[in-house]
Design a protein around this motif. Structure first.
Motif, PDB file in Angstrom:
ATOM      1  N   GLY A   1     104.263 101.845  -7.772  1.00 22.25           N
ATOM      2  CA  GLY A   1     103.163 102.305  -8.603  1.00 22.25           C
ATOM      3  C   GLY A   1     103.022 101.590  -9.927  1.00 22.25           C
ATOM      4  N   LYS A   2     103.895 100.648 -10.218  1.00 24.68           N
ATOM      5  CA  LYS A   2     103.833  99.975 -11.518  1.00 24.68           C
ATOM      6  C   LYS A   2     102.553  99.170 -11.689  1.00 24.68           C
ATOM      7  N   SER A   3     102.049  98.600 -10.597  1.00 29.68           N
ATOM      8  CA  SER A   3     100.815  97.811 -10.708  1.00 29.68           C
ATOM      9  C   SER A   3      99.592  98.621 -10.289  1.00 29.68           C
ATOM     10  N   GLY A   4      99.742  99.929 -10.190  1.00 33.28           N
ATOM     11  CA  GLY A   4      98.643 100.799  -9.787  1.00 33.28           C
ATOM     12  C   GLY A   4      98.978 101.505  -8.492  1.00 33.28           C
ATOM     13  N   LEU A   5      99.138 102.808  -8.545  1.00 35.30           N
ATOM     14  CA  LEU A   5      99.576 103.569  -7.380  1.00 35.30           C
ATOM     15  C   LEU A   5      98.414 103.744  -6.395  1.00 35.30           C
ATOM     16  N   ASN A   6      98.436 102.982  -5.314  1.00 32.80           N
ATOM     17  CA  ASN A   6      97.403 103.072  -4.284  1.00 32.80           C
ATOM     18  C   ASN A   6      97.799 104.174  -3.302  1.00 32.80           C
ATOM     19  N   LEU A   7      97.188 105.357  -3.466  1.00 30.61           N
ATOM     20  CA  LEU A   7      97.584 106.521  -2.676  1.00 30.61           C
ATOM     21  C   LEU A   7      97.124 106.442  -1.234  1.00 30.61           C
ATOM     22  N   THR A   8      95.875 106.075  -1.013  1.00 28.13           N
ATOM     23  CA  THR A   8      95.311 106.052   0.325  1.00 28.13           C
ATOM     24  C   THR A   8      94.051 105.201   0.274  1.00 28.13           C
ATOM     25  N   LYS A   9      93.251 105.244   1.332  1.00 26.18           N
ATOM     26  CA  LYS A   9      91.987 104.516   1.348  1.00 26.18           C
ATOM     27  C   LYS A   9      90.897 105.442   1.848  1.00 26.18           C
ATOM     28  N   ALA A  10      89.779 105.454   1.138  1.00 24.85           N
ATOM     29  CA  ALA A  10      88.680 106.369   1.455  1.00 24.85           C
ATOM     30  C   ALA A  10      87.866 105.810   2.617  1.00 24.85           C
ATOM     31  N   GLU A  11      88.305 106.111   3.831  1.00 20.52           N
ATOM     32  CA  GLU A  11      87.578 105.718   5.028  1.00 20.52           C
ATOM     33  C   GLU A  11      87.794 106.778   6.103  1.00 20.52           C
ATOM     34  N   ASP A  12      86.992 106.734   7.153  1.00 23.98           N
ATOM     35  CA  ASP A  12      87.096 107.775   8.167  1.00 23.98           C
ATOM     36  C   ASP A  12      88.446 107.694   8.871  1.00 23.98           C
ATOM     37  N   VAL A  13      88.863 108.816   9.440  1.00 23.82           N
ATOM     38  CA  VAL A  13      90.209 108.927   9.993  1.00 23.82           C
ATOM     39  C   VAL A  13      90.442 107.922  11.119  1.00 23.82           C
ATOM     40  N   ALA A  14      89.458 107.712  11.974  1.00 25.56           N
ATOM     41  CA  ALA A  14      89.632 106.783  13.090  1.00 25.56           C
ATOM     42  C   ALA A  14      89.881 105.360  12.596  1.00 25.56           C
ATOM     43  N   THR A  15      89.101 104.928  11.606  1.00 27.63           N
ATOM     44  CA  THR A  15      89.297 103.590  11.040  1.00 27.63           C
ATOM     45  C   THR A  15      90.647 103.501  10.352  1.00 27.63           C
ATOM     46  N   PHE A  16      91.013 104.559   9.644  1.00 27.42           N
ATOM     47  CA  PHE A  16      92.268 104.580   8.906  1.00 27.42           C
ATOM     48  C   PHE A  16      93.461 104.486   9.857  1.00 27.42           C
ATOM     49  N   THR A  17      93.494 105.343  10.867  1.00 31.77           N
ATOM     50  CA  THR A  17      94.658 105.387  11.758  1.00 31.77           C
ATOM     51  C   THR A  17      94.772 104.142  12.627  1.00 31.77           C
ATOM     52  N   ALA A  18      93.666 103.414  12.829  1.00 32.07           N
ATOM     53  CA  ALA A  18      93.713 102.190  13.631  1.00 32.07           C
ATOM     54  C   ALA A  18      94.576 101.111  12.991  1.00 32.07           C
ATOM     55  N   GLN A  19      94.880 101.257  11.703  1.00 31.91           N
ATOM     56  CA  GLN A  19      95.694 100.271  10.998  1.00 31.91           C
ATOM     57  C   GLN A  19      97.185 100.444  11.269  1.00 31.91           C
ATOM     58  N   PHE A  20      97.557 101.516  11.947  1.00 27.22           N
ATOM     59  CA  PHE A  20      98.975 101.803  12.179  1.00 27.22           C
ATOM     60  C   PHE A  20      99.405 101.302  13.553  1.00 27.22           C
ATOM     61  N   VAL A  21     100.495 100.543  13.576  1.00 22.23           N
ATOM     62  CA  VAL A  21     101.033  99.966  14.811  1.00 22.23           C
ATOM     63  C   VAL A  21     102.525 100.299  14.882  1.00 22.23           C
ATOM     64  N   PRO A  22     103.014 100.755  16.073  1.00 16.08           N
ATOM     65  CA  PRO A  22     102.289 101.109  17.286  1.00 16.08           C
ATOM     66  C   PRO A  22     101.476 102.390  17.120  1.00 16.08           C
TER      67      PRO A  22
END
Length: 387
Positions: free
Chosen positions: A44-65
């Motif tokens: 968080g020292k350079s800015g705490l990026n908590l999450t990303k404001a996008e729909d759940v399907a798009t968001f979860t598609a970034q997780f592998v496996p």
């Protein structure tokens, strides 16, 4: 006997502790370091990026496996934002959709979170390092000597193998593997790649490369990256680090808004009596750093055809990823088959796991923290319900 034990006081462990306490359990968190959530604070020292404001399907598609996706979907971007606001953190959404606290730092959120956990009766014991299994319990080295705890339920949240100086050293791997838990080898994720630069690149160390499109493994994105003394790193590189790590060629399009034919015509319009650098600058508006990369990796640059081809598809030769100790996160960990749907270890009933101990990876941009919070929440709820 200890009622509920959490080992590791990072985001996954603290979230598990909160859910355990809300489920009526008496919770102790054991943390090897002198204070909780040190990697969280550093991130968080350079800015705490908590999450990303996008729909759940798009968001979860970034997780592998993909087996990790249901846990993340159950605690997606909107839920993470609501959780942070409930801790008194005002948020804003950046132009890229990334969500940050207005304070930007991690420390205000962590202080509020620890205060809430204290109010729930959660006890945090620092400088308690887990050293493996004892005959009838879990062994810890503490300032007062060796201690054995025999909890009714346990959530392991010890992190992966990146940033070992902050506690994520994967020392737990042989202890779990020796008890029949399947563990995929750890590999660096969200990391830079090593490059043996020629001397003419020295003036560009530390400079960002803007305006290029990066491509690898069927993915393309327009993003910045940074030239460092040891290679290339930064957001654009991290986003494609998984396919490149797996062997895909990393390719740059230095002028994504122009076609190869247009580049060729513009170059032909500038007399060849000018140096190549001047022709590239005058005809195409290339900045010095992109010109340097073209000259570093594109030679021979004989004729407009060759130059235009290299500008549109400049292969990046690298010597492999930076070491896992320098990576933002890690891939690998406890495999799906060793876990129940509740994230309980099949070989060790009553012991659950969460966070980067699990075999998943995701890019930077709010995904990593959300994944840790989501799996910690799920494991904590399941452990609270276990009798």
């Amino acid at each position: 006997m200890t009622d509920a034990l959490v080992i590791g006081a990072g985001p996954a462990g603290l979230m598990a502790a909160e859910e355990l306490a809300r489920g009526g359990r008496a919770v102790t968190v054991c943390e090897a370091r002198p204070s909780p959530a040190r990697k969280f604070l550093m991130a968080g020292k350079s800015g705490l990026n908590l999450t990303k404001a996008e729909d759940v399907a798009t968001f979860t598609a970034q997780f592998v496996p993909g087996w990790i996706a249901p846990f993340v979907a159950a605690f997606g971007p909107e839920a993470v934002m609501a959780w942070a606001r409930d801790l008194g953190q005002e948020l804003f959404v950046g132009s890229s959709g990334r969500v940050f606290p207005v304070a930007m730092k991690a420390s205000p959120l962590l202080r509020a979170w620890l205060s809430r956990l204290d109010g729930l009766g959660v006890r945090i014991a620092t400088r308690w390092r887990w050293t493996g299994f004892a005959a009838d319990g879990l062994a810890f080295e503490t300032e007062a000597g060796t201690r054995i705890l025999r909890p009714r339920v346990t959530v392991l949240a010890l992190g992966g193998a990146s940033w070992p100086r902050l506690g994520s050293d994967a020392a737990w791997v042989p202890w779990l593997a020796g008890r029949g838990v399947g563990i995929a080898p750890f590999r660096p994720a969200n990391m830079g790649f090593a490059i043996d630069w020629s001397a003419h690149m020295t003036p560009f160390f530390g400079q960002p490369v803007k305006g290029a499109v990066l491509a690898a493994g069927g993915q393309r994105l327009k993003a910045e990256f940074v030239i460092s003394r040891r290679g290339v790193e930064g957001g654009g590189i991290y986003a494609l680090s998984r396919p490149v790590r797996e062997g895909a060629q990393l390719v740059l399009d230095l002028l994504p808004d122009r076609t190869e034919a247009e580049i060729r015509r513009r170059l032909q319009a500038v007399p060849r009596r000018h140096s190549l650098s001047n022709r590239l600058r005058r005809a195409l508006g290339l900045d010095p750093v992109r010109i340097a990369l073209l000259q570093e990796w594109g030679r021979p640059l004989a004729g407009e055809d060759a130059i235009s081809r290299r500008i549109k598809a400049l292969a990046v030769p690298h010597a492999g990823p930076h070491p896992i100790e320098e990576a933002i996160s890690s891939a690998g960990g406890i495999v799906e088959g060793s876990l129940t749907d509740e994230l309980e270890l099949r070989a060790l009933p009553g012991i659950f796991a969460a966070g980067e101990m699990l075999d998943w990876e995701a890019p930077t941009g709010g995904y990593l923290l959300s994944g840790c919070l989501a799996t910690g929440r799920h494991a904590g709820r399941a452990a609270a319900a276990r009798r």
